[in-house]
Scaffold this active site. Structure first.
Site, mmCIF file in Angstrom:
data_model
loop_
_atom_site.group_PDB
_atom_site.id
_atom_site.type_symbol
_atom_site.label_atom_id
_atom_site.label_comp_id
_atom_site.label_asym_id
_atom_site.label_seq_id
_atom_site.Cartn_x
_atom_site.Cartn_y
_atom_site.Cartn_z
ATOM 1 N N TYR A 103 0.826 -1.214 0.000
ATOM 2 C CA TYR A 103 0.000 0.000 0.000
ATOM 3 C C TYR A 103 0.853 1.252 0.000
ATOM 4 O O TYR A 103 0.498 2.250 -0.598
ATOM 5 C CB TYR A 103 -0.944 0.005 1.207
ATOM 6 C CG TYR A 103 -2.125 -0.909 0.994
ATOM 7 C CD1 TYR A 103 -2.992 -0.676 -0.083
ATOM 8 C CD2 TYR A 103 -2.368 -1.990 1.823
ATOM 9 C CE1 TYR A 103 -4.063 -1.524 -0.301
ATOM 10 C CE2 TYR A 103 -3.446 -2.836 1.607
ATOM 11 C CZ TYR A 103 -4.290 -2.593 0.542
ATOM 12 O OH TYR A 103 -5.346 -3.423 0.311
ATOM 13 N N GLU A 201 -0.106 -29.759 13.585
ATOM 14 C CA GLU A 201 -0.680 -29.033 12.462
ATOM 15 C C GLU A 201 -1.948 -28.276 12.848
ATOM 16 O O GLU A 201 -2.084 -27.093 12.565
ATOM 17 C CB GLU A 201 -1.005 -30.008 11.307
ATOM 18 C CG GLU A 201 -1.659 -29.300 10.107
ATOM 19 C CD GLU A 201 -2.121 -30.242 9.013
ATOM 20 O OE1 GLU A 201 -1.831 -31.455 9.098
ATOM 21 O OE2 GLU A 201 -2.763 -29.763 8.068
ATOM 22 N N ASP A 253 -2.184 -34.231 9.931
ATOM 23 C CA ASP A 253 -3.231 -35.087 9.398
ATOM 24 C C ASP A 253 -2.585 -36.158 8.533
ATOM 25 O O ASP A 253 -1.417 -36.035 8.137
ATOM 26 C CB ASP A 253 -4.202 -34.279 8.517
ATOM 27 C CG ASP A 253 -5.130 -33.402 9.378
ATOM 28 O OD1 ASP A 253 -5.286 -33.691 10.574
ATOM 29 O OD2 ASP A 253 -5.669 -32.426 8.817
#
Lengths: 368, 797
Positions: A103, A201, A253
């Site tokens: 920005y 995780e 996972d």
């Protein structure tokens, strides 16, 4: 001990490197040659394994940003404007986020130096990191807070803008744990009582471990990765391993994307391969969920989607997964066609993970 | 009307002329004209005016050019009491009173009608048709003023044509004054209108384009133009030529045969045709013999001591001669025959004759024609004893290896049988008859031996045998015999066409030339780019022709809609019947997209800011109709035209490509030239170093040539850096205000206290040339560079 003057020296060095880079362009102009910047090609095909350091780094292929094309000239112009901005920021001891840089470029007079999107500014900062060999943290550039946290028997001192803070990551923090700052190098480890580091995780699993008091029971520093780990998370993991000489294990996972999370902790990522040495923890080991666990513990599963299968197959070709262990696990998973989440362990009771699964797995791995 | 001339080539021109004359006797000239208006180009009032202008201007241009004068033509159209008055003036040599009726009044006057040379295509009928038209519509005579150079002053005539007798009459004749030193002026009043103004303007403008050596002034009630001369070079004078052997038709050939003074065909060919010398005539006659007499098949003679023995056969056949002479004769003949790989009957006869003469001289004995005949017959019978073996070899070699051996043997044997049984034991036959032999043999082989011999195999076998056959030495029939027999004449025509003959000479043509096409286009169109192509002369039906194409592109040329097409035949603009013209057909079929022009659908008229000019110059331009508005579709002309358009198209495309690349470079240069200084400024800001000079980098980026000056005291150095990919050879001129002495490689000229130094270095890609000189301490410099496009040049001096 990190002191005021230490960080000043570091800032001055980063600033010097940036000005040197600008001087290189200056000299190229002065010689009458075309200003250019050579950087390693940042693609999968240009990643090679550094046997010595046990991490993935960039190969020999480079691409050149040269002012001899309109695109190249614009890129270099942006680079020089960014160098000026970073140098000033260091001079004034300020910092900003990557998004702020994007920005901020809107305020530059020269429209052609402004960034078109944040990817462009992020990429340019990475380019500058590589060429100047200074990390973006040392440029005082930070990403948005990733929100990753630590919980465990660790006593540390953080250099904050408001002075030093001594924090114990079990006693001085709430349920949420200690939030990893953007630049973990401002942390000094004072003391610890830990036996190993467990990177998790998902938030759900982290909360389960904390609720069950797993950190206390086993003297574990639980690092919450929050999905694909941010640089700061990977950096602090590395420091915990290097400085406290703690073994690191990764608990994710049971799907191909999680294996990649493990890989980026262990071997480093493609986008930041120039920093692998600084961010990766090659000694990190994978706890699970393993495909073999799905079979052994008869976990509830989801079928593999097409993209899962593609990802697994591409991992079979990925040099990072070229071990017998991974080949076996991935082939097994392709065979059974199933994947499971960490929380699937809850199907055997809420305490199953802390009472049975982790102790068993960690025992197998020799961590416990 | 030019088609009359083109039909002359086909033997019909004179016939039409005669027919015209016939009509003129039987019907009134007015009636004739009325009936043939369309053919003469006077079919509407609007077109009549255009045609009249066209005829008069063509006439004026021809008259001046023939006299070697640069044409200065004035055209005026004025409306007078319901009629239009047309005035055309030229600065030609002027004409005498005797010539006036012939030139302006008599239909079919003009020597050009019988010649083969490129002219503007009139046969003398044009201007007189205009005179007649004006007389018939307005009732006024044609008013002619002419002044010759002999100083007698100008003469004024009024001319009418007697419509009963078709005879021109001078009604009024007087002295007059005229400001021109010499020339001719014709004034005609006629019915007409200006509805065809556009065509008229086009005609005049296009005439100016295609005749850059002419100055043309044109005035009509609503407009006036002046077209200045762009060159002082007159078109070359055209030569008349005889017809080319490839271009005549049977009818013409028969007429030529009847009319010639030559006795022999060789003489006829050499005398009546262009590009035929003794050698070419011989080739034509050999081809003619092959057709007229056929060839004789050559057979392999028996090897020495083989079954058939030439020597003993000949010895037996020679009777009543001394034993020594007979033996020598037989032995030598056997030797000579044995030396030959193959021999034909006529060749054998030649050998026998030579040897017989030799023996006669040596042994002082007479070998008369009977003896010789017997010897030939005897030797021949041994030569042809085993035709089938010979035939097998030929057939085997001429057919593919896939053929069954038995089939080949079958065909070869049957073919040999045909020759064995041939009435003409010399095995003399035409190619057609040979093919018949092959066909019959092949048919029989297919029937009995269960083999197939297709068209190709048969053709190959025929060709193999024909190749092994020998042209006979018989004298060809003489001219009178050929003229008397249509079939024989047709054979001669075929032979002429088959023979390779040099293209007709082109000095009979006057192409405008690439240079003058450019000059013409440049004169009339303000474009960015011009190109022109003049093809080499080629031939259609014995008439040489040259195709020329010019393209003007960009600049002030209208960019909306289709390109402007200018068609010319023998320097005459064609303004009507565009759609029927072969030139337009070809143009539409060229893929102009390949050449950078917009062409919706990939065929048809291209669009864009371009002018396409096509010119066909020929001793006979084939038109589609008598009004000579459109060129007929002749494949040879179309091919040449296509090639010419493509060649010019390629030039155009490379120009456009270069334009585009320069534009792109310009854009890139603009952007980069903008960014780089910003970069440099920022860099000096960031590094805190002095501000930068970036010209070198810029030049390098643009693959430019950079010229830099370094001055150290009194020595000045100009460095020419070539950052481009190709060699450059700029011409660099440096002007200094003090004497630079005599620097290396430069020419120095002093002028009013300024010294002009000129270098022409060649600088290879990536190299730098250094130009050095010594001069005063406090001098002013100014360098200028030529030979490098502005976009590619950076001067930092």
């Amino acid at each position: 001990m990190s002191t005021e003057s230490d960080s000043d020296v570091k800032d001055e060095l980063a600033r010097k490197r940036l000005i040197e880079l600008a001087s290189e362009f200056y000299d190229q102009f002065a010689e009458g040659t075309v200003p250019e910047m050579e950087i390693p090609t940042r693609t999968k095909s240009n990643i090679v394994f550094d046997e010595k350091k046990d991490v993935w780094v960039y190969g020999d292929r480079t691409s050149t940003r040269s002012a001899n094309s309109v695109r190249g000239a614009q890129k270099l112009l942006k680079a020089i404007y960014t160098i000026e901005f970073l140098a000033e920021q260091l001079d004034q001891d300020r910092s900003s986020t990557l998004r702020e840089l994007y920005y901020l470029s809107e305020s530059w007079d020269e429209e052609r130096a402004q960034f078109n999107d944040q990817d462009e500014s992020n990429q340019l900062v990475e380019d500058l990191e590589i060429v100047s060999e200074v990390t973006r943290e040392d440029f005082h550039m930070r990403p948005e807070e990733s929100g990753a946290t630590i919980m465990g028997p660790l006593f540390l001192r953080e250099q904050t803008r408001r002075g030093e803070r001594d924090i114990h990551c079990q006693e001085d923090v709430g349920e949420g744990g200690y939030q990893i700052p953007n630049n973990p190098d401002t942390i000094e480890f004072l003391d610890h009582d830990a036996d190993f580091v467990l990177c998790v995780e998902t938030g759900g699993m982290r909360d389960r471990l904390v609720e069950n008091g797993f950190d206390e029971e086993y003297n574990v520093i639980v690092v919450h990765l929050k999905g694909q780990p941010a640089r700061a998370t990977r950096r602090i993991t590395r420091r915990l391993h290097d400085e406290l000489e703690l073994p690191v294990v990764v608990f994710c996972d049971g799907d191909p994307w999680s294996y990649r999370i493990y890989a980026s902790v262990s071997y480093g990522s493609i986008k930041s391969a120039h920093l692998s040495e600084y961010l990766a923890t090659p000694a990190a080991e994978y706890v699970g969920i393993q495909p073999v666990d799905i079979v052994n513990y008869d976990l509830p599963t989801d079928p593999l989607s097409d993209s899962d299968i593609n990802a697994l197959e591409s991992e079979l070709d990925d040099p990072r997964f070229q071990s017998d262990y991974w080949r076996e696990q991935i082939e097994l998973q392709l065979d059974i066609g199933k994947k499971a989440e960490q929380q699937a362990l809850a199907s055997r009771g809420l305490d199953f993970v802390t009472d049975t699964y982790l102790p068993e797995r960690l025992g197998e791995m020799g961590v416990l | 009307m030019t088609s009359f001339q083109s039909q002359l080539g086909e033997g019909g021109g004179e016939a039409i002329a005669e027919e015209l004359a016939e009509s003129q006797r039987s019907i009134s000239i007015a009636e004739f004209f009325e009936k043939n208006k369309q053919m003469l180009g006077f079919d509407s009032d609007a077109k009549a005016l255009v045609t009249a202008v066209k005829e008069a201007v063509d006439n004026a241009l021809d008259a001046t050019e023939e006299a070697g004068i640069l044409p200065d033509v004035y055209i005026e159209i004025e409306e007078v009491g319901g009629y239009y008055r047309l005035v055309v003036e030229d600065n030609g040599p002027g004409i005498t009173k005797e010539q006036v009726p012939k030139v302006f009044g008599k239909l079919l006057y003009g020597s050009r009608f019988h010649t083969r040379a490129q002219t503007r295509g009139q046969q003398g009928i044009g201007i007189s048709a205009a005179v007649l038209y004006s007389q018939l519509t307005s009732g006024k005579p044609a008013k002619i003023t002419s002044k010759t150079e002999n100083g007698d002053g100008a003469r004024y005539f009024e001319l009418t044509i007697d419509t009963d007798t078709n005879e021109p009459e001078i009604d009024v004749e007087s002295e007059t004054t005229w400001e021109r030193p010499h020339g001719t002026r014709i004034e005609m009043e006629m019915e007409g209108n200006m509805r065809a103004r556009k065509q008229l303007h086009n005609y005049v403008q296009y005439t100016a384009v295609v005749n850059p050596h002419a100055r043309i002034e044109f005035e009509e009630p609503d407009a006036s133009f002046k077209f200045e001369r762009a060159t002082d070079e007159l078109p070359p004078e055209t030569e008349e030529i005889r017809p080319h052997p490839h271009g005549v038709e049977l009818g013409t050939l028969l007429k030529m045969l009847e009319a010639t003074d030559s006795y022999s065909l060789s003489g006829f060919l050499q005398g009546e045709f262009t590009r035929v010398g003794a050698k070419t005539a011989d080739s034509v006659l050999d081809n003619f013999r092959d057709r007229h007499f056929g060839r004789e098949v050559a057979w392999r003679p028996p090897r020495t001591h083989a079954d058939g023995d030439v020597e003993s056969a000949v010895a037996d056949a020679v009777a009543n001669k001394s034993a020594a002479a007979t033996a020598a004769f037989a032995e030598r003949l056997a030797d000579d025959v044995g030396d030959r790989d193959r021999i034909a009957n006529a060749e054998l006869a030649g050998l026998v004759d030579d040897l017989a003469d030799e023996i006669e001289a040596e042994f002082d004995e007479t070998f008369g024609s009977t003896v010789r005949g017997n010897a030939v017959e005897a030797a021949w019978s041994t030569v042809v004893m085993d035709r089938s073996a010979d035939s097998y070899e030929l057939v085997d070699r001429a057919t593919t290896s896939r053929k069954d051996d038995a089939a080949i043997e079958g065909l070869a044997g049957r073919l040999a049988d045909k020759f064995d049984g041939q009435d003409d034991q010399r095995n003399r036959l035409t190619r057609e008859r040979l093919r018949e032999f092959v066909d019959r043999s092949a048919d029989a082989t297919e029937e009995f031996d269960d083999a197939t011999f297709g068209e190709t195999a048969r053709g190959n076998v025929t060709e193999a045998v024909w190749e092994r056959s020998v042209t006979v030495p018989d004298d060809p029939p003489n001219v009178r015999d050929v003229a008397a027999d249509r079939d024989t004449a047709a054979q001669l025509l075929e032979a002429m066409r088959e023979t390779d003959i040099l293209a007709p000479p082109t000095d009979c043509l006057a192409p405008i030339s690439e240079e003058l096409v450019l000059a013409g286009l440049k004169k009339e169109y303000d474009a960015d780019f011009y190109t022109s192509v003049t093809r080499d002369a080629s031939v259609h039906g014995g008439d040489p022709f040259v195709v020329e194409v010019g393209i003007a592109y960009g600049g002030e040329i209208e960019s909306d809609g289709g390109v402007e097409v200018l068609r010319f035949a023998n320097r005459v603009p064609l303004v009507y019947q565009r759609g029927a013209c072969a030139t337009v057909d070809v143009l539409k079929n060229v893929n102009w997209r390949n050449y950078g022009l917009d062409q919706p659908g990939g065929s048809g008229m291209p669009n864009g800011p371009a002018v396409l000019m096509v010119h066909i110059a020929s001793t006979s331009v084939p038109f589609t109709s008598e009004s000579k508005d459109a060129v007929a579709n002749i494949p040879e002309i179309e091919d040449e035209l296509r090639l010419a358009l493509q060649e010019a198209g390629r030039e155009l495309n490379s120009h456009l490509k270069k334009q585009r690349s320069l534009q792109k470079r310009k854009r890139k240069q603009n952007v980069i030239a903008d960014i780089l200084p910003e970069m440099a400024e920022k860099l000096s800001e960031v590094t805190g170093r002095e501000s930068l000079d970036i010209e070198d980098s810029l030049a390098r980026i643009m693959n430019n040539v950079l010229i830099e000056r370094t001055v150290e005291g009194s020595s000045v150095r100009l460095s020419v850096h070539n950052y481009g990919g190709t060699n450059v050879a700029p011409e660099i001129t440096e002007i200094v205000t003090d004497d630079p002495g005599d620097p290396d490689g430069a020419t120095v000229v002093e002028m009013d206290g300024e010294w002009f130094m000129k270098w022409s270095p060649t600088v290879g890609s990536g190299e730098t040339a250094t130009l050095e000189y010594e001069t005063g301490d406090d001098v002013a410099f100014d360098v200028s560079v030529e030979g490098i496009e502005g976009e590619k040049l950076t001067i930092n001096a």
